[in-house]
Write a protein that holds these residues in place. Structure first.
Motif, PDB file in Angstrom:
ATOM      1  N   UNK A  50       0.816  -1.227   0.000  1.00 20.12           N
ATOM      2  CA  UNK A  50       0.000   0.000   0.000  1.00 20.12           C
ATOM      3  C   UNK A  50       0.842   1.266   0.000  1.00 20.12           C
ATOM      4  N   UNK A  51       0.227   2.337  -0.485  1.00 20.55           N
ATOM      5  CA  UNK A  51       0.786   3.681  -0.387  1.00 20.55           C
ATOM      6  C   UNK A  51      -0.146   4.420   0.584  1.00 20.55           C
ATOM      7  N   UNK A  52       0.051   4.292   1.884  1.00 24.98           N
ATOM      8  CA  UNK A  52      -0.980   4.717   2.828  1.00 24.98           C
ATOM      9  C   UNK A  52      -1.207   6.224   2.892  1.00 24.98           C
ATOM     10  N   UNK A  53      -2.470   6.589   2.837  1.00 24.98           N
ATOM     11  CA  UNK A  53      -2.920   7.957   3.054  1.00 24.98           C
ATOM     12  C   UNK A  53      -3.899   7.887   4.213  1.00 24.98           C
ATOM     13  N   UNK A  54      -3.460   8.327   5.378  1.00 25.89           N
ATOM     14  CA  UNK A  54      -4.209   8.126   6.606  1.00 25.89           C
ATOM     15  C   UNK A  54      -5.170   9.291   6.868  1.00 25.89           C
TER      16      UNK A  54
ATOM     17  N   UNK B  23      -9.406  10.391   5.749  1.00 25.12           N
ATOM     18  CA  UNK B  23     -10.625  10.012   5.020  1.00 25.12           C
ATOM     19  C   UNK B  23     -10.655  10.697   3.659  1.00 25.12           C
ATOM     20  N   UNK B  24     -10.862   9.920   2.600  1.00 22.78           N
ATOM     21  CA  UNK B  24     -10.688  10.449   1.240  1.00 22.78           C
ATOM     22  C   UNK B  24     -11.905  10.186   0.365  1.00 22.78           C
ATOM     23  N   UNK B  25     -12.321  11.235  -0.326  1.00 23.40           N
ATOM     24  CA  UNK B  25     -13.354  11.159  -1.361  1.00 23.40           C
ATOM     25  C   UNK B  25     -12.678  11.407  -2.697  1.00 23.40           C
ATOM     26  N   UNK B  26     -12.786  10.451  -3.620  1.00 23.60           N
ATOM     27  CA  UNK B  26     -12.241  10.614  -4.958  1.00 23.60           C
ATOM     28  C   UNK B  26     -13.375  10.749  -5.959  1.00 23.60           C
ATOM     29  N   UNK B  27     -13.324  11.793  -6.779  1.00 27.06           N
ATOM     30  CA  UNK B  27     -14.399  12.064  -7.741  1.00 27.06           C
ATOM     31  C   UNK B  27     -13.819  12.125  -9.143  1.00 27.06           C
TER      32      UNK B  27
ATOM     33  N   UNK C  25      -6.521   3.759   4.784  1.00 32.21           N
ATOM     34  CA  UNK C  25      -6.982   3.066   5.997  1.00 32.21           C
ATOM     35  C   UNK C  25      -8.058   3.802   6.777  1.00 32.21           C
ATOM     36  N   UNK C  26      -8.209   5.113   6.587  1.00 34.47           N
ATOM     37  CA  UNK C  26      -9.251   5.874   7.283  1.00 34.47           C
ATOM     38  C   UNK C  26     -10.551   5.930   6.490  1.00 34.47           C
ATOM     39  N   UNK C  27     -10.585   5.296   5.333  1.00 35.35           N
ATOM     40  CA  UNK C  27     -11.811   5.253   4.549  1.00 35.35           C
ATOM     41  C   UNK C  27     -11.677   5.921   3.194  1.00 35.35           C
ATOM     42  N   UNK C  28     -12.316   5.302   2.200  1.00 34.51           N
ATOM     43  CA  UNK C  28     -12.288   5.805   0.833  1.00 34.51           C
ATOM     44  C   UNK C  28     -13.667   5.692   0.206  1.00 34.51           C
ATOM     45  N   UNK C  29     -14.095   6.754  -0.459  1.00 32.62           N
ATOM     46  CA  UNK C  29     -15.320   6.737  -1.251  1.00 32.62           C
ATOM     47  C   UNK C  29     -14.978   7.253  -2.642  1.00 32.62           C
ATOM     48  N   UNK C  30     -15.377   6.516  -3.672  1.00 29.99           N
ATOM     49  CA  UNK C  30     -15.111   6.907  -5.058  1.00 29.99           C
ATOM     50  C   UNK C  30     -16.449   7.123  -5.769  1.00 29.99           C
ATOM     51  N   UNK C  31     -16.581   8.278  -6.411  1.00 33.62           N
ATOM     52  CA  UNK C  31     -17.837   8.643  -7.074  1.00 33.62           C
ATOM     53  C   UNK C  31     -17.539   9.050  -8.510  1.00 33.62           C
ATOM     54  N   UNK C  32     -18.357   8.570  -9.422  1.00 26.14           N
ATOM     55  CA  UNK C  32     -18.269   8.948 -10.825  1.00 26.14           C
ATOM     56  C   UNK C  32     -19.444   9.867 -11.166  1.00 26.14           C
ATOM     57  N   UNK C  33     -19.140  11.029 -11.713  1.00 26.93           N
ATOM     58  CA  UNK C  33     -20.169  12.015 -12.037  1.00 26.93           C
ATOM     59  C   UNK C  33     -20.566  11.856 -13.506  1.00 26.93           C
ATOM     60  N   UNK C  34     -21.838  11.547 -13.787  1.00 28.51           N
ATOM     61  CA  UNK C  34     -22.278  11.409 -15.181  1.00 28.51           C
ATOM     62  C   UNK C  34     -22.200  12.749 -15.922  1.00 28.51           C
TER      63      UNK C  34
END
Length: 297
Positions: A227-231, A233-237, A260-269
């Motif tokens: 892993x390449x840790x980013x500690x 909470x991350x939202x990737x859009x 490790x603190x959480x990831x959410x990935x969202x794709x915008x139409x």
């Protein structure tokens, strides 16, 4: 609606223009290429009205007064600017939002000093370490990223960007966000910024620092399993119609093991590379929801 104001930030002897609006928890907005600090017009008032202190700086080199004498545009130097700004703006942990190169800077900042951030939101560019190490596994993305190699050619790249009133940059906007019918005034802001002495050379300096010999050696020695840790909470859009870094590549390079603190990935139409400008209501809603979840450290 709170009014915005122009301020100046500092890191050492470098000076950075910025726009500030609102009060409350700090939200730093980092622009990308080819763009300016004014990229965030659709976000600043909304975030300020929601109770945030929003600051959008011009990143290193995008003005003559922020161009370092040693030409250092390394990821470490760019992240150092952000950490200096956070300290100057009060020192409390901040929400960090970045688009394109702003996203790359944001990842490095989060890896260097996660304790300084409440949350991370990145747009259009995936985890920087993953991208550099694994781009070879994505032939389509290699073709799409041809411009990165072109930008390594000194003199010629500068000439092509500057000719015909920055027609090349206009073409990038159109190619990276093929469905975006942007106003001419929006592009003229970019042309004016890149017309200032040294700005084109500085913007190219980001790419030249990122794909130098050290990064090439690192890619050859990395097998992708760690892993390449980013500690933080991350939202990737990403935009579904992204023309710079394909949406499927973005998603493939955003892995839970790295966050490790959480990831959410969202794709915008119906959005491409400049998704925050193309679909501001959707992006603003995502931002407000994400920031509210992470206001407490």
């Amino acid at each position: 609606m709170t009014k915005s104001k122009r301020i100046t930030l500092a890191h050492g002897n470098l000076r950075f223009s910025a726009i500030e609006q609102g009060s409350g928890p700090l939200v730093l907005l980092l622009h990308g290429f080819p763009d300016t600090l004014d990229t965030w017009g659709e976000q600043m008032a909304v975030l300020a009205d929601a109770g945030y202190r929003v600051v959008a700086p011009a990143t290193r080199g995008y003005e003559p007064q922020s161009q370092p004498e040693d030409g250092d545009y390394s990821s470490e130097a760019l992240a150092g600017d952000v950490l200096a700004w956070i300290e100057e703006l009060g020192g409390a942990p901040a929400h960090l939002v970045g688009h394109d190169w702003g996203a790359s800077i944001a990842y490095t900042t989060a890896m260097a000093a996660p304790e300084q951030l409440l949350s991370l939101t990145t747009m259009a560019v995936p985890h920087g370490g993953r991208f550099l190490a694994e781009i070879d596994k994505h032939p389509k993305q290699l073709r799409m990223s041809w411009y990165i190699l072109f930008f390594q050619v000194p003199g010629i790249a500068e000439h092509v960007i500057k000719r015909k009133d920055f027609a090349f940059l206009r073409w990038l906007w159109q190619t990276w966000s093929p469905g975006w019918d942007f106003d001419e005034e929006e592009f003229q802001e970019v042309g004016a910024a890149f017309s200032a002495p040294g700005v084109v050379e500085s913007a190219l300096g980001y790419y030249r620092a990122a794909v130098g010999m050290d990064s090439i050696r690192g890619r050859k020695s990395y097998d992708g399993s760690k892993p390449w840790p980013i500690d933080v909470p991350t939202l990737g859009i990403t935009g579904k119609n992204e023309g710079c870094i394909a949406a499927e590549v973005f998603s493939a390079m955003m892995r839970e093991m790295d966050f490790p603190r959480g990831l959410s990935v969202v794709q915008v139409p119906d959005a491409g590379h400049f998704l925050h400008r193309e679909r501001p209501e959707r992006v603003n809603a995502l931002l407000l929801d994400w920031l509210a979840k992470h206001d407490a450290a």
